[in-house]
Design a protein around this motif. Structure first.
Motif, PDB file in Angstrom:
ATOM      1  N   ASN A  53     -49.256  74.996 -95.144  1.00 20.67           N
ATOM      2  CA  ASN A  53     -48.213  75.496 -94.931  1.00 20.67           C
ATOM      3  C   ASN A  53     -47.219  75.070 -95.113  1.00 20.67           C
ATOM      4  O   ASN A  53     -45.420  75.274 -95.152  1.00 20.67           O
ATOM      5  CB  ASN A  53     -47.626  75.448 -93.749  1.00 20.67           C
ATOM      6  CG  ASN A  53     -48.953  76.211 -92.144  1.00 20.67           C
ATOM      7  OD1 ASN A  53     -49.463  77.459 -92.954  1.00 20.67           O
ATOM      8  ND2 ASN A  53     -49.728  76.020 -91.650  1.00 20.67           N
ATOM      9  N   THR A  54     -47.025  74.091 -95.999  1.00 27.24           N
ATOM     10  CA  THR A  54     -46.500  73.024 -96.890  1.00 27.24           C
ATOM     11  C   THR A  54     -45.646  74.043 -97.550  1.00 27.24           C
ATOM     12  O   THR A  54     -44.448  73.732 -97.875  1.00 27.24           O
ATOM     13  CB  THR A  54     -47.257  71.870 -97.443  1.00 27.24           C
ATOM     14  OG1 THR A  54     -47.550  70.733 -96.297  1.00 27.24           O
ATOM     15  CG2 THR A  54     -45.631  71.124 -97.776  1.00 27.24           C
ATOM     16  N   PRO A  55     -45.768  74.388 -98.927  1.00 29.59           N
ATOM     17  CA  PRO A  55     -44.777  75.035 -99.342  1.00 29.59           C
ATOM     18  C   PRO A  55     -44.512  76.179 -99.019  1.00 29.59           C
ATOM     19  O   PRO A  55     -43.185  76.359 -99.229  1.00 29.59           O
ATOM     20  CB  PRO A  55     -45.780  75.800-100.537  1.00 29.59           C
ATOM     21  CG  PRO A  55     -46.921  76.476 -99.815  1.00 29.59           C
ATOM     22  CD  PRO A  55     -47.268  74.889 -99.177  1.00 29.59           C
ATOM     23  N   ASP A  56     -44.803  77.338 -98.370  1.00 26.59           N
ATOM     24  CA  ASP A  56     -43.588  78.153 -97.352  1.00 26.59           C
ATOM     25  C   ASP A  56     -42.642  77.568 -96.444  1.00 26.59           C
ATOM     26  O   ASP A  56     -41.476  77.970 -96.257  1.00 26.59           O
ATOM     27  CB  ASP A  56     -44.783  79.149 -96.662  1.00 26.59           C
ATOM     28  CG  ASP A  56     -45.420  79.819 -97.589  1.00 26.59           C
ATOM     29  OD1 ASP A  56     -45.971  80.452 -98.681  1.00 26.59           O
ATOM     30  OD2 ASP A  56     -46.357  80.247 -96.787  1.00 26.59           O
ATOM     31  N   GLU A  57     -42.996  76.614 -96.037  1.00 22.61           N
ATOM     32  CA  GLU A  57     -42.441  75.997 -95.020  1.00 22.61           C
ATOM     33  C   GLU A  57     -41.276  75.113 -95.391  1.00 22.61           C
ATOM     34  O   GLU A  57     -39.616  75.249 -95.108  1.00 22.61           O
ATOM     35  CB  GLU A  57     -43.219  74.472 -94.575  1.00 22.61           C
ATOM     36  CG  GLU A  57     -43.898  75.389 -93.206  1.00 22.61           C
ATOM     37  CD  GLU A  57     -44.293  74.063 -92.334  1.00 22.61           C
ATOM     38  OE1 GLU A  57     -44.048  72.869 -92.271  1.00 22.61           O
ATOM     39  OE2 GLU A  57     -45.765  74.087 -91.747  1.00 22.61           O
ATOM     40  N   PHE A  73     -40.860  74.611-101.639  1.00 24.23           N
ATOM     41  CA  PHE A  73     -41.558  74.375-102.341  1.00 24.23           C
ATOM     42  C   PHE A  73     -42.771  75.076-103.265  1.00 24.23           C
ATOM     43  O   PHE A  73     -42.970  76.549-102.750  1.00 24.23           O
ATOM     44  CB  PHE A  73     -42.502  73.505-102.687  1.00 24.23           C
ATOM     45  CG  PHE A  73     -41.293  71.786-102.109  1.00 24.23           C
ATOM     46  CD1 PHE A  73     -40.580  71.240-102.419  1.00 24.23           C
ATOM     47  CD2 PHE A  73     -41.997  71.733-100.802  1.00 24.23           C
ATOM     48  CE1 PHE A  73     -39.769  70.533-101.566  1.00 24.23           C
ATOM     49  CE2 PHE A  73     -41.758  70.610-100.680  1.00 24.23           C
ATOM     50  CZ  PHE A  73     -40.427  69.897-100.944  1.00 24.23           C
ATOM     51  N   SER A  74     -42.048  75.161-105.019  1.00 24.22           N
ATOM     52  CA  SER A  74     -43.001  76.129-105.445  1.00 24.22           C
ATOM     53  C   SER A  74     -43.657  75.687-105.788  1.00 24.22           C
ATOM     54  O   SER A  74     -44.655  74.409-105.476  1.00 24.22           O
ATOM     55  CB  SER A  74     -42.259  75.761-106.950  1.00 24.22           C
ATOM     56  OG  SER A  74     -42.676  75.195-107.745  1.00 24.22           O
ATOM     57  N   SER A  75     -45.682  76.289-106.083  1.00 25.88           N
ATOM     58  CA  SER A  75     -46.941  76.103-105.700  1.00 25.88           C
ATOM     59  C   SER A  75     -46.575  75.174-106.972  1.00 25.88           C
ATOM     60  O   SER A  75     -47.889  74.547-107.323  1.00 25.88           O
ATOM     61  CB  SER A  75     -47.268  77.493-106.410  1.00 25.88           C
ATOM     62  OG  SER A  75     -47.207  77.811-107.387  1.00 25.88           O
ATOM     63  N   SER A  76     -45.962  74.513-108.470  1.00 26.28           N
ATOM     64  CA  SER A  76     -45.804  73.878-108.834  1.00 26.28           C
ATOM     65  C   SER A  76     -45.595  72.471-108.457  1.00 26.28           C
ATOM     66  O   SER A  76     -46.144  71.704-108.279  1.00 26.28           O
ATOM     67  CB  SER A  76     -45.451  74.049-110.577  1.00 26.28           C
ATOM     68  OG  SER A  76     -43.973  73.893-110.161  1.00 26.28           O
ATOM     69  N   VAL A  77     -44.501  72.624-107.978  1.00 28.04           N
ATOM     70  CA  VAL A  77     -44.127  71.094-106.944  1.00 28.04           C
ATOM     71  C   VAL A  77     -44.988  71.367-105.710  1.00 28.04           C
ATOM     72  O   VAL A  77     -45.551  69.828-105.730  1.00 28.04           O
ATOM     73  CB  VAL A  77     -42.613  71.462-106.622  1.00 28.04           C
ATOM     74  CG1 VAL A  77     -42.491  69.906-105.496  1.00 28.04           C
ATOM     75  CG2 VAL A  77     -41.776  71.550-107.711  1.00 28.04           C
ATOM     76  N   LEU A 100     -46.693  67.567-105.381  1.00 30.31           N
ATOM     77  CA  LEU A 100     -47.158  66.759-104.379  1.00 30.31           C
ATOM     78  C   LEU A 100     -48.292  66.389-103.464  1.00 30.31           C
ATOM     79  O   LEU A 100     -48.678  65.250-102.482  1.00 30.31           O
ATOM     80  CB  LEU A 100     -45.905  67.031-102.343  1.00 30.31           C
ATOM     81  CG  LEU A 100     -44.202  67.799-103.005  1.00 30.31           C
ATOM     82  CD1 LEU A 100     -43.888  69.019-102.370  1.00 30.31           C
ATOM     83  CD2 LEU A 100     -44.449  66.513-102.814  1.00 30.31           C
ATOM     84  N   GLU A 101     -49.135  67.329-103.668  1.00 29.51           N
ATOM     85  CA  GLU A 101     -50.438  67.049-102.866  1.00 29.51           C
ATOM     86  C   GLU A 101     -51.216  65.968-103.904  1.00 29.51           C
ATOM     87  O   GLU A 101     -52.252  65.162-103.488  1.00 29.51           O
ATOM     88  CB  GLU A 101     -51.675  68.083-103.052  1.00 29.51           C
ATOM     89  CG  GLU A 101     -52.769  68.791-102.860  1.00 29.51           C
ATOM     90  CD  GLU A 101     -53.391  69.744-102.986  1.00 29.51           C
ATOM     91  OE1 GLU A 101     -54.729  69.432-102.738  1.00 29.51           O
ATOM     92  OE2 GLU A 101     -53.362  70.251-104.043  1.00 29.51           O
ATOM     93  N   LYS A 102     -51.130  65.958-105.366  1.00 33.67           N
ATOM     94  CA  LYS A 102     -51.278  65.009-106.305  1.00 33.67           C
ATOM     95  C   LYS A 102     -51.255  63.931-105.828  1.00 33.67           C
ATOM     96  O   LYS A 102     -51.670  62.318-105.353  1.00 33.67           O
ATOM     97  CB  LYS A 102     -50.867  65.128-107.814  1.00 33.67           C
ATOM     98  CG  LYS A 102     -51.973  66.251-107.925  1.00 33.67           C
ATOM     99  CD  LYS A 102     -51.780  66.603-109.384  1.00 33.67           C
ATOM    100  CE  LYS A 102     -52.603  67.945-110.333  1.00 33.67           C
ATOM    101  NZ  LYS A 102     -51.607  68.597-110.895  1.00 33.67           N
TER     102      LYS A 102
END
Length: 267
Positions: A74-78, A81-85, A89-91
């Motif tokens: 849910n992090t990018p939708d909430e 953030f773009s998927s690349s960002v 962030l995940e890394k």
């Protein structure tokens, strides 16, 4: 200001009552490392992990552990953030989860008086907010995102953008995202012979990384074409986990046709 009161088996945290009310928060402590006491955000992270039933004395970096716990699909939708960002962030969340508390503190926070006040505010908000959505806004969207924008060149492990390249086992461990870890688990449970062969040959992690990178590329392509993140992620995961040896020998054009058919079924 967060006031700390020590008692035999607990540490009581009291955020500024004028700003945050008069509530106090109890940390059950058997052993709390001294470095945790230097950063109220680490103490607040311990409190949140305890409330989730996830705290144990083997955790060496509470902030990193809490970030890893709350970071999800849910992090990018909430947070828009773009998927690349989101991947960056995940890394970094994964990297911080493997780091010491001191390394994490040095990356996320400066030693200025203003930043120390900011730590008190962030810690107070972590104590007050138990909802994961709010915790993500505080730790991911504010603390981590800001640090990556201003302090990434000082991260001792080097640029996170280098982690997708293959690194030989003699130097560093291959980086697996949740896609790679998901595939690894899937192979072990659903394709044990293939899992065993890859493991014995020393190619398991490399195989998972190569497929995870293709899944990420596919997801990025679908998002660029207008598909929303959740649907694109579902297609990417479906392709990631589809293990059919005969399909590995198909031409690039044949694999693309299979991919298009999968996308059509999703629409």
């Amino acid at each position: 200001m967060i006031y700390k009161i020590r008692e035999p088996e607990i540490l009581i945290l009291k955020p500024d009552p004028i700003l945050y009310g008069g509530r106090s928060y109890e940390l059950k402590i058997n052993v709390i490392m001294e470095e945790f006491l230097n950063n109220p955000v680490q103490l607040a992270a311990i409190y949140r992990l305890q409330k989730k039933g996830l705290w144990h004395n083997g955790i060496k970096n509470p902030i990193g552990e809490l970030m890893l716990t709350i970071f999800n699909e849910n992090t990018p939708d909430e947070l828009n953030f773009s998927s690349s960002v989101r991947d960056d962030l995940e890394k970094m969340v994964y990297d911080l989860s493997l780091s010491s508390a001191n390394e994490t503190d040095n990356f996320l926070f400066t030693t200025t008086e203003v930043d120390k006040q900011s730590q008190e505010r962030i810690a107070s908000e972590l104590l007050l907010n138990e909802n994961d959505e709010q915790l993500r806004k505080i730790l991911i969207a504010e603390v981590l995102f800001d640090a990556m924008g201003t302090n990434l060149e000082n991260w001792p492990r080097g640029s996170i953008h280098e982690s997708n390249t293959y690194i030989t086992p003699e130097s560093e461990e291959i980086y697996l995202t949740k896609y790679g870890l998901m595939l690894k688990t899937h192979l072990e449970s659903e394709h044990p012979e293939m899992y065993k062969e890859l493991q014995e040959n020393g190619n398991l992690d490399q195989f998972c990384q190569e497929r995870q990178d293709r899944a990420i590329d596919l997801r990025e392509h679908l998002v660029d074409q207008g598909m929303n993140y959740s649907e694109a992620n579902e297609v990417a995961v479906s392709q990631l986990l589809e293990i059919a040896p005969e399909k590995e020998e198909l031409s690039r054009e044949e694999r693309f046709e299979i991919f298009l058919e999968t996308v059509r079924k999703k629409k």
